[in-house]
Design a protein around this motif. Structure first.
Motif, mmCIF file in Angstrom:
data_model
loop_
_atom_site.group_PDB
_atom_site.id
_atom_site.type_symbol
_atom_site.label_atom_id
_atom_site.label_comp_id
_atom_site.label_asym_id
_atom_site.label_seq_id
_atom_site.Cartn_x
_atom_site.Cartn_y
_atom_site.Cartn_z
ATOM 1 N N ARG A 43 0.809 -1.216 0.000
ATOM 2 C CA ARG A 43 0.000 0.000 0.000
ATOM 3 C C ARG A 43 0.846 1.272 0.000
ATOM 4 N NH1 ARG A 43 -1.019 2.639 4.815
ATOM 5 N NH2 ARG A 43 -0.168 1.682 6.700
ATOM 6 N N THR A 85 -3.486 -0.253 -2.467
ATOM 7 C CA THR A 85 -4.117 -0.706 -1.228
ATOM 8 C C THR A 85 -5.169 -1.766 -1.521
ATOM 9 O OG1 THR A 85 -3.783 1.456 -0.190
ATOM 10 C CG2 THR A 85 -5.414 -0.001 0.811
ATOM 11 N N GLY A 87 -8.295 -3.771 -0.674
ATOM 12 C CA GLY A 87 -9.474 -3.376 0.086
ATOM 13 C C GLY A 87 -9.970 -2.006 -0.320
ATOM 14 N N LYS A 88 -9.178 -1.313 -1.158
ATOM 15 C CA LYS A 88 -9.553 0.007 -1.663
ATOM 16 C C LYS A 88 -9.327 0.083 -3.169
ATOM 17 C CE LYS A 88 -8.179 4.878 -1.470
ATOM 18 N NZ LYS A 88 -7.169 5.832 -0.924
ATOM 19 N N ASP A 89 -8.078 -0.051 -3.599
ATOM 20 C CA ASP A 89 -7.767 0.015 -5.026
ATOM 21 C C ASP A 89 -8.116 -1.283 -5.740
ATOM 22 O OD1 ASP A 89 -6.674 2.599 -4.694
ATOM 23 O OD2 ASP A 89 -4.782 1.731 -4.025
ATOM 24 N N MET A 91 -9.960 -5.253 -4.642
ATOM 25 C CA MET A 91 -10.614 -5.977 -3.566
ATOM 26 C C MET A 91 -10.086 -7.405 -3.456
ATOM 27 S SD MET A 91 -12.304 -3.496 -2.510
ATOM 28 C CE MET A 91 -13.208 -4.304 -1.174
ATOM 29 N N ILE A 334 -9.117 -6.750 6.908
ATOM 30 C CA ILE A 334 -9.350 -6.331 5.528
ATOM 31 C C ILE A 334 -10.698 -6.900 5.130
ATOM 32 C CG2 ILE A 334 -8.582 -6.516 3.126
ATOM 33 C CD1 ILE A 334 -5.745 -6.826 4.123
ATOM 34 N N GLU A 335 -11.587 -6.048 4.690
ATOM 35 C CA GLU A 335 -12.935 -6.506 4.332
ATOM 36 C C GLU A 335 -12.854 -7.589 3.266
ATOM 37 O OE1 GLU A 335 -17.230 -4.747 2.732
ATOM 38 O OE2 GLU A 335 -15.531 -3.388 3.081
ATOM 39 N N ARG A 417 -8.704 2.090 -13.204
ATOM 40 C CA ARG A 417 -9.191 2.806 -12.020
ATOM 41 C C ARG A 417 -8.345 4.044 -11.699
ATOM 42 N NH1 ARG A 417 -10.709 -2.582 -8.346
ATOM 43 N NH2 ARG A 417 -12.500 -3.144 -9.652
ATOM 44 N N VAL A 419 -5.240 4.187 -10.741
ATOM 45 C CA VAL A 419 -4.338 3.972 -9.611
ATOM 46 C C VAL A 419 -2.896 4.024 -10.117
ATOM 47 C CG1 VAL A 419 -3.608 2.386 -7.792
ATOM 48 C CG2 VAL A 419 -6.031 2.544 -8.420
#
Length: 459
Positions: A43, A85, A87-89, A91, A334-335, A417, A419
């Motif tokens: 991350r 990251t 969980g953000k960038d 899943m 982490i989701e 995305r 990123v």
């Protein structure tokens, strides 16, 4: 269809977290007998985890493992995705769809709480915040610490507590040629701290300092390490622990150093670092910010090596303006990945992540390092831990999905995305610039402490 792990069908693995465990897992995969491609996802824009942002700046030898990680990064099949990251960038489920397997090596990123009144008053901090701040970790760059008070208290007696105490104890001259971040050096130069109290809930025989770390307190230029002689009185079980020729070796060496501190306690230096034992904080008090901490005296009971500390009801108060808690780390969830909240780890069986009350193995996801076993061991301990996880993964090859796109699919997803990921050659450019910035100051490097600064180097 080609067999997984051959040149025609290489095993494609994502490793999440570019600290020691991540590199050791990557090394084990790329040096195995099968064909593998490993994408190491981090991350931060920078790799190396706590070796870069957790090891104290005055302990440069502990950072030599970075040379090993550089060699891992040079292996065929390696790819680094920094500044990404999970969980953000991207899943967790997307990683499972892109790779044959995913290994989580994301460490223990936060501190355990004391769980007492006043813990969140201004001036009460975690050790992680302070360590990250002086090491230039981007997450903690903007933290502020008030060094205008005469007394600082550290709760905990492990090596991280020792690092915090030592950095507070040292003069600017002792730190200025290390890789400590300049903003931290400037702030510490104005420190008015005269007393650092390091408080442990059990006795001197149970303190978790390594002997090498503890001995350094005898060598400080401007700070006197001190202990009241009565603090070193041991109950019978503690005497047995120290006398044990195997399990008590470290305790015996530490006791000798503590005794030296007690002998030298009257010497006069600008600062004093005082070790205090058999005390637990029960309350932090202050009007809007910390002014004092109330400690309860403890007594030890139980068999040698399994003694428990229990409160006696006797209390004392330490006036202080700054407090750090250093009572252990825990992982963060982490989701989309099973998490054991009370243990602060990803539940697992020999590195295979499990879920549900029956502990069923979740196919294709694994874990290694502190997020696997909790915050224990030294840097090298993570190698054996990572190798065990990779061995579990290798044993599961026949059960892994056949078709996964790997690197190209992740790169495409991140590009779509917007990123901005950083590859390893780009990191090497940032690394070289840090070293160049440090040279005029006589430092090994001057770290970039903000993500934007690192990205600007790349244009």
């Amino acid at each position: 269809m080609s067999q997984l792990g051959t040149e025609a069908a290489p095993l494609r693995v994502a490793v999440v977290g570019a600290g020691p465990s991540g590199f050791y897992a990557t090394e084990a995969l790329l040096k195995s007998e099968i064909a593998a491609q490993v994408d190491l996802i981090e991350r931060l824009p920078s790799p190396y985890g706590l070796v870069r942002s957790g090891v104290a700046p005055d302990h440069p030898k502990l950072k030599q493992s970075i040379e090993v990680y550089k060699k891992v990064a040079a292996l065929e099949g390696f790819r680094f995705f920094g500044n990404v990251t999970v969980g953000k960038d991207v899943m967790p489920q997307e990683l499972r769809d892109i790779y044959h397997a995913v290994i989580y090596t994301c460490g223990a990123e936060t501190d355990r709480r004391l769980g007492i009144e006043g813990e969140d008053l201004a001036g009460s901090h975690t050790a992680t915040e302070f360590v990250g701040w002086y090491n230039g970790h981007p997450d903690y760059r903007n933290r502020e610490f008030d060094f205008s008070h005469e007394t600082a208290v550290i709760i905990g007696q492990g090596n991280v507590a020792a690092d915090v105490a030592r950095i507070l104890s040292k003069s600017v001259d002792e730190l200025k040629h290390t890789d400590i971040s300049q903003h931290a050096l400037d702030a510490l130069a104005e420190s008015q701290i005269k007393t650092i109290a390091v408080v442990g809930r059990r006795g001197p025989a149970q303190a978790k300092f390594t002997t090498k770390e503890l001995r350094e307190f005898l060598e400080l230029e401007n700070c006197q390490a001190a202990i009241a002689s009565e603090e070193l009185a041991l109950n019978e079980a503690s005497q047995t622990e120290v006398a044990d020729k195997k399990a008590g070796v470290v305790a015996a060496k530490n006791m000798a150093i503590f005794e030296k501190m007690a002998e030298d306690a009257e010497q006069s230096k600008v600062r004093t670092c005082r070790m205090m034992f058999c005390r637990s904080p029960i309350r932090i008090e202050g009007n809007g910010r910390i002014e004092r901490v109330v400690l309860e005296r403890n007594e030890l009971s139980g068999e040698p090596f399994s003694q428990r500390a229990s409160g006696t009801g006797e209390t004392e108060t330490l006036e202080c303006g700054l407090l750090f808690r250093s009572i252990g780390y825990r992982g963060v969830p982490i989701e989309g990945v099973p998490f054991h909240d009370s243990w602060g780890v990803f539940p697992n069986q020999e590195g295979r992540i499990t879920d549900g009350p029956d502990g069923a193995v979740v196919p294709g996801i694994y874990t290694a390092g502190w997020i696997k076993r909790g915050p224990s061991g030294i840097i090298g301990t993570n190698r054996a831990c990572a190798v065990q996880t990779v061995e579990s993964l290798m044993g599961d090859l026949s059960n892994l999905p056949a078709d996964r796109a790997g690197t190209d699919a992740l790169a495409k997803l991140l590009q779509e995305r917007g990123v901005r990921s950083i590859d390893f050659p780009e990191w090497q450019r940032i690394d070289a610039e840090e070293v160049s910035r440090g040279e005029p100051k006589g430092k090994p490097r001057e770290k970039f402490t903000r993500r934007e600064e690192m990205l600007q180097i790349l244009g």
